[in-house]
Scaffold this motif. Structure first.
Motif, PDB file in Angstrom:
ATOM      1  N   ASP A 120      13.973  13.145  25.808  1.00  0.00           N
ATOM      2  CA  ASP A 120      13.687  12.837  27.204  1.00  0.00           C
ATOM      3  C   ASP A 120      14.946  12.636  28.044  1.00  0.00           C
ATOM      4  OD1 ASP A 120      11.000  12.943  26.645  1.00  0.00           O
ATOM      5  OD2 ASP A 120      10.825  10.794  26.276  1.00  0.00           O
ATOM      6  N   GLY A 121      16.118  12.736  27.430  1.00  0.00           N
ATOM      7  CA  GLY A 121      17.361  12.604  28.184  1.00  0.00           C
ATOM      8  C   GLY A 121      17.659  11.197  28.644  1.00  0.00           C
ATOM      9  N   VAL A 202      14.338   5.548  15.618  1.00  0.00           N
ATOM     10  CA  VAL A 202      13.535   6.707  15.982  1.00  0.00           C
ATOM     11  C   VAL A 202      13.637   6.956  17.480  1.00  0.00           C
ATOM     12  CG1 VAL A 202      11.172   7.629  16.071  1.00  0.00           C
ATOM     13  CG2 VAL A 202      11.931   6.362  14.064  1.00  0.00           C
ATOM     14  N   ASP A 203      13.704   8.222  17.865  1.00  0.00           N
ATOM     15  CA  ASP A 203      13.704   8.624  19.269  1.00  0.00           C
ATOM     16  C   ASP A 203      12.441   8.083  19.944  1.00  0.00           C
ATOM     17  OD1 ASP A 203      13.062  10.494  21.594  1.00  0.00           O
ATOM     18  OD2 ASP A 203      14.959  11.375  20.958  1.00  0.00           O
ATOM     19  N   ALA A 204      12.583   7.568  21.171  1.00  0.00           N
ATOM     20  CA  ALA A 204      11.478   6.883  21.844  1.00  0.00           C
ATOM     21  C   ALA A 204      10.519   7.818  22.583  1.00  0.00           C
ATOM     22  CB  ALA A 204      12.028   5.852  22.829  1.00  0.00           C
ATOM     23  N   SER A 205      10.688   9.126  22.472  1.00  0.00           N
ATOM     24  CA  SER A 205       9.866  10.071  23.214  1.00  0.00           C
ATOM     25  C   SER A 205       8.425  10.130  22.696  1.00  0.00           C
ATOM     26  CB  SER A 205      10.476  11.472  23.121  1.00  0.00           C
ATOM     27  OG  SER A 205       9.648  12.443  23.735  1.00  0.00           O
ATOM     28  N   VAL A 323      13.402   3.018  33.551  1.00  0.00           N
ATOM     29  CA  VAL A 323      14.827   3.055  33.209  1.00  0.00           C
ATOM     30  C   VAL A 323      15.503   4.309  33.767  1.00  0.00           C
ATOM     31  CG1 VAL A 323      14.481   1.619  31.169  1.00  0.00           C
ATOM     32  CG2 VAL A 323      14.488   4.094  30.919  1.00  0.00           C
ATOM     33  N   ILE A 324      14.774   5.424  33.806  1.00  0.00           N
ATOM     34  CA  ILE A 324      15.348   6.633  34.407  1.00  0.00           C
ATOM     35  C   ILE A 324      15.624   6.404  35.883  1.00  0.00           C
ATOM     36  CG2 ILE A 324      14.823   9.013  35.076  1.00  0.00           C
ATOM     37  CD1 ILE A 324      13.385   9.323  32.382  1.00  0.00           C
ATOM     38  N   ASP A 349      24.254  15.202  29.992  1.00  0.00           N
ATOM     39  CA  ASP A 349      22.996  15.930  30.156  1.00  0.00           C
ATOM     40  C   ASP A 349      21.994  15.166  31.000  1.00  0.00           C
ATOM     41  OD1 ASP A 349      23.672  18.114  28.756  1.00  0.00           O
ATOM     42  OD2 ASP A 349      22.809  17.492  26.850  1.00  0.00           O
ATOM     43  N   PHE A 350      22.303  13.922  31.348  1.00  0.00           N
ATOM     44  CA  PHE A 350      21.314  13.082  32.045  1.00  0.00           C
ATOM     45  C   PHE A 350      21.146  13.544  33.492  1.00  0.00           C
ATOM     46  CE2 PHE A 350      19.869   9.383  34.396  1.00  0.00           C
ATOM     47  CZ  PHE A 350      18.744   9.091  33.669  1.00  0.00           C
TER      48      PHE A 350
END
Length: 350
Positions: A120-121, A202-205, A323-324, A349-350
């Protein structure tokens, strides 16, 4: 800004709370609840509601008198001291201290729930920088806390770790065995319950977990692949490695996952023709995955619905959006932590 609060007592505990605010007494306070241990009790805020006045649960209201006036104003402090209850107006006598306390609660929340995701970047927070944020804010809040809350992030990346990029992840998340043959019966993708793994594993996506059910040579097998968290520490001890519980139309299957590059993966034979869902968890962390797929009772259904609202995909997405927005907004409602600023600046990349 003044805000109405309700003052009431529950046995020996005094509770001061804006309407609808989460407290540490709630059965399901939600993923967005900020909690700060303070002298004489706990403060809590809802991250997503925008409330700036906290809820307080005081097990030692006499000790809390040292700071109640600063956070809620003198009328609330006097009402607590006099044993009164009812609706009052809270207006902090020291708004800068009240703001710092909320910021400290947020920094501690970020140490556990920040949704770092390569997919999710959302860049990870540097644990050392976040630790400095917490230490600085703790010092600013010395009237409220005693310093015991200045704890480092429990699981974090090494200082020289290099984050995978989203375009790299597309390759890493591909089939584990490109040459494997067999009939693909079903595939699926999902998120996971953030309460069931420590941060940094673990990735939060919502697209972090994928599975594939295949049939070959008279047997059926399931493969589970899970995107690892950005900056995963390759030296993480084995007891923190995640497991997968594959719930099928027959008996559930447990898999211990192994790290391959930036992906956790596992494979096992199953006696099933479909996968209902896959739970990812670290043993001993958070709630235990359901042990049965039997239809729940009405009361259990209500509990499951409440849990979904507090911890499910929709709530997780609201936190990602929050947060984004913070990292992209030129003027966030609450100043960025140094760790947030560093993460946003370093993530190309964000």
């Amino acid at each position: 800004m003044p805000e109405a609060v309700i003052l009431h007592r529950d046995d020996e505990v005094v509770i001061v709370s804006p309407a609808g605010a989460p407290t540490v007494h709630d059965a399901m306070p939600g993923l967005d609840t900020l909690v700060l241990e303070v002298i004489g009790g706990y403060l809590s805020w809802s991250l997503l509601s925008g409330h700036t006045v906290p809820a307080a649960v005081l097990h030692d209201p006499d000790s809390a008198q040292d700071w109640l006036w600063a956070v809620y104003g003198e009328p609330v402090a006097l009402a607590v001291a006099d044993g009164r209850s009812g609706e009052l107006t809270a207006s902090p006598a020291r708004p800068e201290l009240a703001d710092a306390a909320r910021q400290l609660g947020y920094a501690q929340w970020a140490a556990h729930w920040w949704p770092a995701s390569t997919i999710d970047g959302i860049p990870a927070l540097d644990p050392d920088v976040l630790g400095r944020d917490i230490a600085t804010l703790t010092e600013s809040c010395d009237l409220i806390v005693d310093g015991s809350d200045a704890q480092p992030w429990p699981v974090g990346p090494p200082a020289d770790a290099v984050a995978p990029r989203r375009q790299d992840y597309a390759l890493a998340a591909g089939p584990a065995d490109a040459g494997r043959t067999g009939l693909v019966l079903a595939t699926g993708t999902s998120g996971w319950d953030w309460r069931r793994c420590p941060p940094g594993v673990v990735d939060a996506s919502e697209f972090a977990v994928s599975w594939q059910l295949t049939r070959e040579s008279g047997s059926t097998s399931v493969e589970v692949r899970v995107a690892a968290a950005p900056h995963l520490d390759a030296g993480m001890p084995g007891h923190l490695w995640p497991h997968a519980r594959v719930v099928t139309d027959s008996a559930p299957t447990e898999l211990a996952l192994q790290l391959s590059g930036d992906t956790w993966a596992g494979r096992a034979r199953v006696d099933a023709e479909n996968v209902v869902h896959v739970d990812i968890y670290v043993p001993g962390v958070g709630p235990t995955p359901d042990e049965t797929s039997v239809s729940p009772s009405a009361s259990a259904s209500a509990s499951a619905s409440a849990s979904e609202n507090a911890y499910g995909p929709r709530q997780r997405q609201r936190i990602r959006d929050f947060v984004i927005d913070r990292l992209r907004s030129p003027q966030p409602s609450m100043p960025l932590l140094e760790a947030e600023s560093a993460a946003a600046a370093s993530d190309t990349d964000f």
